[in-house]
Design a protein around this motif. Sequence first.
Motif, PDB file in Angstrom:
ATOM      1  N   TYR A   1       0.445   8.954  -6.140  1.00  0.00           N
ATOM      2  CA  TYR A   1      -0.452   9.938  -5.510  1.00  0.00           C
ATOM      3  C   TYR A   1       0.575  11.168  -4.970  1.00  0.00           C
ATOM      4  O   TYR A   1       0.225  12.271  -4.892  1.00  0.00           O
ATOM      5  CB  TYR A   1      -1.466   9.276  -4.517  1.00  0.00           C
ATOM      6  N   ASP A   2       1.457  10.549  -3.979  1.00  0.00           N
ATOM      7  CA  ASP A   2       2.049  11.616  -2.949  1.00  0.00           C
ATOM      8  C   ASP A   2       3.048  12.520  -3.657  1.00  0.00           C
ATOM      9  O   ASP A   2       3.409  13.552  -3.426  1.00  0.00           O
ATOM     10  CB  ASP A   2       2.751  10.642  -2.255  1.00  0.00           C
TER      11      ASP A   2
ATOM     12  N   TRP B   1       0.699  -1.088  -0.067  1.00  0.00           N
ATOM     13  CA  TRP B   1      -0.111  -0.063   0.114  1.00  0.00           C
ATOM     14  C   TRP B   1       0.841   1.323   0.002  1.00  0.00           C
ATOM     15  O   TRP B   1       0.541   2.161  -0.639  1.00  0.00           O
ATOM     16  CB  TRP B   1      -0.932  -0.006   1.180  1.00  0.00           C
ATOM     17  N   ARG B   2       1.820   1.487   0.907  1.00  0.00           N
ATOM     18  CA  ARG B   2       2.693   2.585   1.239  1.00  0.00           C
ATOM     19  C   ARG B   2       3.551   2.988  -0.259  1.00  0.00           C
ATOM     20  O   ARG B   2       3.414   4.067  -0.673  1.00  0.00           O
ATOM     21  CB  ARG B   2       3.451   2.658   2.582  1.00  0.00           C
TER      22      ARG B   2
ATOM     23  N   VAL C   1       2.796   2.017  -3.325  1.00  0.00           N
ATOM     24  CA  VAL C   1       1.922   2.389  -4.560  1.00  0.00           C
ATOM     25  C   VAL C   1       1.361   3.804  -4.180  1.00  0.00           C
ATOM     26  O   VAL C   1       1.258   4.550  -5.154  1.00  0.00           O
ATOM     27  CB  VAL C   1       0.853   1.310  -4.291  1.00  0.00           C
ATOM     28  N   GLN C   2       0.836   4.145  -2.947  1.00  0.00           N
ATOM     29  CA  GLN C   2       0.383   5.580  -2.622  1.00  0.00           C
ATOM     30  C   GLN C   2       1.523   6.501  -2.816  1.00  0.00           C
ATOM     31  O   GLN C   2       1.187   7.517  -3.512  1.00  0.00           O
ATOM     32  CB  GLN C   2       0.379   5.598  -1.010  1.00  0.00           C
ATOM     33  N   ILE C   3       2.905   6.214  -2.687  1.00  0.00           N
ATOM     34  CA  ILE C   3       3.974   7.327  -2.848  1.00  0.00           C
ATOM     35  C   ILE C   3       4.156   7.426  -4.377  1.00  0.00           C
ATOM     36  O   ILE C   3       3.974   8.599  -4.857  1.00  0.00           O
ATOM     37  CB  ILE C   3       5.284   6.767  -2.254  1.00  0.00           C
TER      38      ILE C   3
END
Length: 192
Positions: free
Chosen positions: A155-156, A147-148, A150-152
């Motif tokens: 999106y981030d 999850w982390r 992929v989020q970075i």
Amino acid sequence: MTLGHPPLATLALRVDKLDQLFNALDPSPFLTKDLAHSTESYIERWALPLPSGCRLQLTIEVGEVDCAEAASELIEDAIHHHFGDKATLERAELRLLLRHGRISLVIGLLFVAGCLLAAEALTSPGQGTARSIARESLTIIGWVAMWRPVQIFLYDWWPLLGRIKSFNNLQGARIRVVARATAGHHADQAAQ
């Protein structure tokens, strides 16, 4: 096909004295002095939604100014320096975020591989409910570990890139300081 100039966006600020633009508690020399928080946030709220190719102009109307032309150069240098520093900090934050993303990705991939191998080891022809639950749980936990990163990577990073572009744009903004009486005089001439 002719290419025109990028659009011009203008922000007008009104102050009584130029010192109001800067942080009164900052003991730094004028060119490296921090902008006052209210000034900085007002300029950023205006500039952040603008397209990155937009030309920017800040017109600062001042009640008390000795030489508007000299003040324009000094204020322009100070504002360019301030937003140049902010762009540098955002670039460093983006590099750090992407570094964390790469490390998180390696850890996540190793963890998900371990979980999937363990889940595969629990698979047998006559497995019971407990083994089935354990296998599915390991599969889910393994993928949640991704999850982390992929989020970075999805999106981030792009909001930081947008801020960098905006601060770079502000670093090149045209700054004009005008005496309030002069600003009113030009407005009267334009109305005639």
